[in-house]
Motif scaffolding. Sequence first.
Motif, mmCIF file in Angstrom:
data_model
loop_
_atom_site.group_PDB
_atom_site.id
_atom_site.type_symbol
_atom_site.label_atom_id
_atom_site.label_comp_id
_atom_site.label_asym_id
_atom_site.label_seq_id
_atom_site.Cartn_x
_atom_site.Cartn_y
_atom_site.Cartn_z
ATOM 1 N N ILE A 1 -18.626 -14.853 0.407
ATOM 2 C CA ILE A 1 -19.641 -15.369 -0.510
ATOM 3 C C ILE A 1 -19.168 -16.729 -1.006
ATOM 4 O O ILE A 1 -18.021 -16.883 -1.429
ATOM 5 C CB ILE A 1 -19.865 -14.421 -1.702
ATOM 6 N N GLU A 2 -20.032 -17.710 -0.937
ATOM 7 C CA GLU A 2 -19.666 -19.060 -1.350
ATOM 8 C C GLU A 2 -20.325 -19.400 -2.673
ATOM 9 O O GLU A 2 -21.530 -19.191 -2.845
ATOM 10 C CB GLU A 2 -20.080 -20.053 -0.269
ATOM 11 N N ILE A 3 -19.516 -19.900 -3.584
ATOM 12 C CA ILE A 3 -20.035 -20.251 -4.906
ATOM 13 C C ILE A 3 -19.806 -21.739 -5.132
ATOM 14 O O ILE A 3 -18.681 -22.193 -5.318
ATOM 15 C CB ILE A 3 -19.367 -19.397 -5.998
ATOM 16 N N VAL A 4 -20.883 -22.485 -5.093
ATOM 17 C CA VAL A 4 -20.807 -23.939 -5.174
ATOM 18 C C VAL A 4 -21.230 -24.391 -6.560
ATOM 19 O O VAL A 4 -22.272 -23.995 -7.063
ATOM 20 C CB VAL A 4 -21.719 -24.579 -4.108
ATOM 21 N N GLY A 5 -20.385 -25.205 -7.177
ATOM 22 C CA GLY A 5 -20.689 -25.700 -8.515
ATOM 23 C C GLY A 5 -20.327 -24.660 -9.568
ATOM 24 O O GLY A 5 -19.747 -23.619 -9.267
ATOM 25 N N GLY A 6 -20.687 -24.955 -10.788
ATOM 26 C CA GLY A 6 -20.389 -24.045 -11.884
ATOM 27 C C GLY A 6 -21.179 -24.472 -13.100
ATOM 28 O O GLY A 6 -21.376 -25.668 -13.322
ATOM 29 N N ALA A 7 -21.651 -23.494 -13.851
ATOM 30 C CA ALA A 7 -22.550 -23.812 -14.956
ATOM 31 C C ALA A 7 -21.835 -23.884 -16.297
ATOM 32 O O ALA A 7 -22.391 -24.358 -17.273
ATOM 33 C CB ALA A 7 -23.671 -22.778 -15.027
ATOM 34 N N ALA A 8 -20.587 -23.406 -16.340
ATOM 35 C CA ALA A 8 -19.879 -23.396 -17.622
ATOM 36 C C ALA A 8 -19.277 -24.766 -17.896
ATOM 37 O O ALA A 8 -18.767 -25.417 -16.995
ATOM 38 C CB ALA A 8 -18.785 -22.333 -17.618
#
Lengths: 425, 267
Positions: free
Chosen positions: A26-33
């Motif tokens: 699973i790829e998680i690009v960017g971040g909202a925190a």
Amino acid sequence: MLKKALYCSLIFLTVVFGKAEAALDIEIVGGAAQQIPIAVVPFAQTVSQNDSLAAIISADLRRSGLFRALETRGVVNQPHELAEVKFSDWAALQAQALVIGKVEQQVNNRLKVSFRLLDVLKQSPLAGLEYDIAPSQLRMTAHKIADVIYEKMTGEKGVFATRITYIVKQGNRFQLQVADADGGNGQTVLSSTEPIISPSWSPDGTKLAYVSFEKKKPVVYVQSLVTGQRQVLANFKGNNSAPCWSPDGSRLAIVLTYAANSQIYLINADGTGLHQLSHSSAIDTEPEWSPDGKWVYFTSDRGGSPQIYRMSTLGGDAQRVTFEGSYNVSPHLSPDGKLLTFIRREAGRFRVAQQELSTGQVQLLSDSAQDESPSFAPNGRMILYATNINGRGVLSIVSADGRTRQRLSEAGGDVREPAWGPWMN
Amino acid sequence: MRMIRQRENPVMWQAGALSLVVHGVFFLLLVMTFSWKTQPAMQVAEVELWDNLPVQKVTPPPAPPKPEPVVEPKPEPRPEPPPQPEPKAEIQVKAKPPVKARPEPEPKPKPKEEKPKPDPKVLAKKEEEKRLEELKRSMLAEDDAAQIQNQEVQQLAAAKNAQAQQAAALSGALDAAKARIVAKIKRYVNPQVCGTGKPVVDFGIALMPTGEVIGSPRLQKSSGIAACDQAVERAILQAQPLPIPKEPELFASFRDLSLKFRPNDNN
């Protein structure tokens, strides 16, 4: 028997689990925190100690823009020791980190301050220190604790235990003050009925250079913050102004009207070896050394409007640095030398701007109208400046990414020309 | 006497305790192995079922029409399969641990392949009863068989179609589940402490069916920035419980995740 049975079941389990499929990617690009949620529990401390360490630490962390200091009053169990910590309380508060601590009275009127930084999610300690201090060092100790937390969580050195200087005018008196980086604990270094301007930190943080009008003309002084002793650095014919220390502390750049118009000169820290650096028919002022010591950035109107230029400390031609806009002044470089902060006038408003030197890209950081004297924190993450609110100068801080702006608490009066001091060893 | 009794009692007591402990351990093992078996069994059996299911669906319809008069015993096993849409999971569970469950799943695979055969058998029995009409019967039977085969082909095609649709639905569900997990973790990822470059951080995690991380996330590839690695790890932990799919056949894919983070990239 028993061992054998357990052993067999263990083998069985490993066989069963061994059959597990390959992990799903699973790829998680960017971040909202944007901020690290942290809870600082009020320290166990006696009533006689005025300043709440937890409040100072929380405010420091919050001001950096990288932390969200959570309200802890809703949690019934307020721990001061590791054994009292119920991690689920703080996980429920969505805190990633928890700070607990206490202040204990010791013999000979000293205090013992201890704290722990805990990882709420892993339920493990991250840092913990003890300080043996005099009661007067309580605030600075809170700042030091905030620095430890900041560095542990962000990987960068904190600047909360550094100091700032500024000029404050109260009534008809001018005071040169030094305060904690949060604007608290202000101490007067020099008081005068004549104007004081342009304070500048020595690179080791032990001295200030400034301009005083006490002799009815601008003269450059250097004053030790350790002994209080001061000496005249430059009292030449005409105006002596805008001192700025070289990164190695051996020289200063100053501005003299010695020959005719305002020009930049270099002078040794002991007042010897004066020589003229800029040679123009325009006004050259506000010199600022680059962190590598190779360049002096300055403001000049040689092109018709005030713009920022730079020239080699060895002399030679000046290169223009700012191009956008018709009014760019008061240059200050980030500690890594990559960013330039300055004041830009646009549509009648004076605002803090920041330029990436490699690309020339400019970002306006402040949203006010009468800002002045921006200077970077020693870690480059924040910029201190003065702004005008209701006719009064007020200290403000903006994060270098422009996201967080905050006014510093100040004692009152008209505050001008702040400068952020260096890290102290 | 007293001496003996005193000795006997403790011995008896110890023996009793030991047997209790041993029984307890075995009971625990039984319970543990049983409950553990169920989960892995689901995953392992998944692949097998995948192929079986559609075929099973084919069998039920043909059965009811013909056999009604003649062969009741055989149709019975088939009628049971019809509830197969659900059994996917049940069969997998039963497949390994309980012995009772096996008879059901095993018969299914065989009948599927022999489907055409049962019809001839039916005819054979009819022949015995009415030998005079052998030829007619056989002719009719062949016709029937042909018709049935036709039906089966159609149904098989339909089943394959259904299978494809189901596969598509499953992969769609998988993607949707992935997206839910990405969204939840991303909420807690803080790129602020990951420098100005384009760091990549890989963490491996094992999940419980509740969506909780088993143990700690394993750092598989560091960004080179310790604070960034830690921030990403905190994001994973704070995102617990992860919104993993409830369907057992999907959950199996989510037991082990390899999470690749690119915190400073924007998509």
